[in-house]
Scaffold this active site. Sequence first.
Site, PDB file in Angstrom:
ATOM      1  N   LYS A 107       0.753  -1.115  -0.044  1.00 35.29           N
ATOM      2  CA  LYS A 107      -0.073   0.048  -0.040  1.00 35.29           C
ATOM      3  C   LYS A 107       0.992   1.151   0.036  1.00 35.29           C
ATOM      4  CE  LYS A 107      -0.269  -0.976   4.699  1.00 35.29           C
ATOM      5  NZ  LYS A 107      -0.059  -2.482   4.754  1.00 35.29           N
ATOM      6  N   LYS A 152      -4.671   3.345   2.194  1.00 37.47           N
ATOM      7  CA  LYS A 152      -5.739   2.810   1.551  1.00 37.47           C
ATOM      8  C   LYS A 152      -6.624   3.510   0.972  1.00 37.47           C
ATOM      9  CE  LYS A 152      -4.541  -1.479   4.418  1.00 37.47           C
ATOM     10  NZ  LYS A 152      -4.869  -2.038   5.791  1.00 37.47           N
TER      11      LYS A 152
END
Length: 410
Positions: free
Chosen positions: A93, A193
Site C-alpha cells: 500500500k 488504502k
Amino acid sequence: MTSSPPPFRVGLLGHGTVGAAFEELLASQADAIGKKVGLRPQISGVLTRSRGSFEDVLDRSDLVVELIGGTDPALDYALQSLRAGRHLVTANKQLLSQHGEALFDAAGQSGAQLRFEAAVAGVVPVIRVIGETLAGAHIERVHGIVNGTTNFILTAMARTGASYEDALGEAQELGYAEADPTEDVTGKDAAAKMAILARLAFGAPVHLEEVPYEGIESITAEDIAYAKELGLSLKLIGSAERRDDGLWVQVYPAFLYAGHPLAAVNGSFNAVTIESPAITEITLSGPGAGGMQTASAVLGDVVSAMIPPSFNPPPAVPQPLVTDVESAFYLHVEVADRPGVLAQVAEILGLQGVSIKSVVQKGIGEDARLAMVMHPVLESRFRAAVDLIGRLDFVRSTPRVIRVIEEVFE
Ligand SMILES: NC(=O)c1ccc[n+]([C@@H]2O[C@H](COP(=O)([O-])OP(=O)(O)OC[C@H]3O[C@@H](n4cnc5c(N)ncnc54)[C@H](OP(=O)(O)O)[C@@H]3O)[C@@H](O)[C@H]2O)c1
C-alpha cells in the site's frame, strides 16, 4: 498422452509472512491453474536480503510479485520490472499510495499489467470490483473499515468495556497488532488504502500526504459506553467521495447507527461499501490481513495477469481535494453540575447554526458529563462552537469530538 501446459515464470521479491505463504499456495494450486489457464505458474527465482539477485529474478520471469514492503528498494524494483515489460503484482500500500502515478505510467508505457488487490482490505476483492466489475458505474462514494487492527481493538472495547490500552495489549498478544502499532492506530495505514481506492474510483491522483487522518488512540471506554446508550457503535472509517467542489478523502473514528452495513463488521474483519446510482450500494467484507489470506489475493492477481486483456486504468485527471464538509458530530464535555450549564452550551451551538439531536447528562460528584449528538453541520462551524464551549469557565476538560455517520441502510 496429454502434455503438461507450458510454464509461466513468476519471480518473487520477498519471502516473509506473505511471500512464503504465496510460494506454498502457488505450489499447491499450480496444476489446477495450469488446467484452467493453459499455462502452469512456477516460481522461477526468489529475492530476499540474503538470497538471490534482482537482475537474475527479472531475467528469468514473465511476471514479478513484489512482497518486500515499504518503498526502498521496492519502488526501484517495481519500476524496473514494469519498464522491462513484466507484469507486476504487489500487496504494497505504501508503494501505490505514494508512487502510484509513476507505476501506472511505467505500466502504461510498456503495456505490462500492474495489479494490487492485496494492498487494500486483504482478500476482500475491492480493487477488482471497483476497477473492473463497476468500471461502467459512476461511483459516488467508497467508504469502509480498511484496518483490521483498529477494528479488533474497537470491537474488544465495545464487547468487554476494556480501555484502549488493554484492548491494544490483547490485540498484540493475539498477533492482530504489531509490536509498534503506530501506522495502524494513528489511521495512517487506512489513509494509504483510501488514497488507493480514491485513485481507482475517481481516476484522480490522490497521494497519501493529501489524505487527512485521525486514529483511535484517544478513544476512551467511556465514549464507547455512552455510544451504546445512544444506540451507536464506533468504527475507524475511511471515506472517499465526490462532493460538488471536488473529492473528500479522509480517515476518522465515527459512530454508526446499528442499521449501517459497517456497524456489524467486527473483530479483525475489513469491509468496504461502494455507492453508485447504477447499483445503489454494495458492501464487501472479509479478512483484511493474514499471510495465507493475502497470498490468496496475490495469487488471484497472478492468474488474472496470465489471462489477457490487460488492466491498466486511464491517465489520472487532477481534481481539488476539499476538507470542510457537512457531518453530524458527537460532543463530550465535562462541566460543573449547576443550573443553566446545558442551556449555555446549547446557546453557543445554536449561534453557530449547530442543532442538537440527542443528549445524555450524568452527574459525577460536583461535576457532570454531557454527551450529545448533533444534526449535520459544516465542520468549521461546529469546531468554532466547540472552541467557544472549551473556554467557558464551568467546563472542566477539553471537549471531545467524534464524527457520526447518520445513514441507516435497511
Ligand atoms: N502480513 C500481512 O498480513 C499483510 C497483509 C496485507 C498486505 N501485506 C503487505 O505485503 C507485503 C509483505 O509483507 P510481509 O508481512 O510478508 O513482510 P515481511 O514478513 O517483513 O517480509 C518481507 C520480505 O522482504 C524481504 N526484504 C526486505 N527488505 C529487502 C531488501 N532490501 N531486498 C530484498 N528483500 C528484502 C525480507 O527478506 P529477509 O527474509 O531476508 O528478511 C522478507 O523476506 C508488504 O507490502 C505488506 O504491507 C501484508
